[in-house]
Design a protein around this motif. Structure first.
Motif, PDB file in Angstrom:
ATOM      1  N   LYS A 246      36.126  44.347  43.738  1.00 13.77           N
ATOM      2  CA  LYS A 246      34.760  43.611  43.842  1.00 13.77           C
ATOM      3  C   LYS A 246      34.981  41.964  43.338  1.00 13.77           C
ATOM      4  N   ARG A 247      35.723  41.973  42.516  1.00 17.02           N
ATOM      5  CA  ARG A 247      36.357  40.571  42.059  1.00 17.02           C
ATOM      6  C   ARG A 247      37.053  39.896  43.302  1.00 17.02           C
ATOM      7  N   LYS A 248      37.913  40.561  43.879  1.00 22.83           N
ATOM      8  CA  LYS A 248      38.878  39.896  44.836  1.00 22.83           C
ATOM      9  C   LYS A 248      37.876  39.388  46.024  1.00 22.83           C
ATOM     10  N   ARG A 249      36.797  40.398  46.595  1.00 24.78           N
ATOM     11  CA  ARG A 249      35.882  39.910  47.439  1.00 24.78           C
ATOM     12  C   ARG A 249      35.092  38.700  46.919  1.00 24.78           C
ATOM     13  N   ARG A 250      34.605  38.604  45.674  1.00 21.47           N
ATOM     14  CA  ARG A 250      33.598  37.514  45.004  1.00 21.47           C
ATOM     15  C   ARG A 250      34.882  36.112  45.303  1.00 21.47           C
ATOM     16  N   VAL A 251      35.988  36.368  44.923  1.00 18.27           N
ATOM     17  CA  VAL A 251      37.031  35.070  44.922  1.00 18.27           C
ATOM     18  C   VAL A 251      37.278  34.622  46.420  1.00 18.27           C
ATOM     19  N   ARG A 252      37.383  35.378  47.219  1.00 12.65           N
ATOM     20  CA  ARG A 252      37.535  35.242  48.608  1.00 12.65           C
ATOM     21  C   ARG A 252      36.271  34.508  48.980  1.00 12.65           C
TER      22      ARG A 252
END
Length: 87
Positions: free
Chosen positions: A2-8
């Protein structure tokens, strides 16, 4: 994950914002201190009367008056918006 998705998503939003600002800043605009004034006869509906048998609009008349002022040296030609911010 989920964190990677938010960063992207944040990165994509920043790229879109920078691109939009760049487009806005580089758009050619007229100088803010150039006042264009002209007169024309209008019909009953408020539309300008035809000139030399051709229909014209108020925008066309305004643009023609502005171009006449630019060619006579009374106004600057259009420039990128950011140039007006720094002058």
């Amino acid at each position: 994950m989920k964190r990677k998705r938010r960063v992207r998503m944040l990165l994509a939003c920043c790229v879109v914002a920078v691109a939009a600002f760049g487009w806005y800043a580089s758009t050619a605009v007229r100088p803010p201190d150039c006042e264009v004034a002209f007169s024309a006869f209008a019909d009953g509906d408020g539309q300008p009367l035809p000139e030399n048998g051709e229909e014209v609009t108020w925008d066309e008349l305004t643009e023609r008056a502005y171009q006449d002022m630019v060619s006579s040296g009374r106004c600057e030609p259009p420039a990128a918006r950011w140039r007006h911010w720094v002058s």
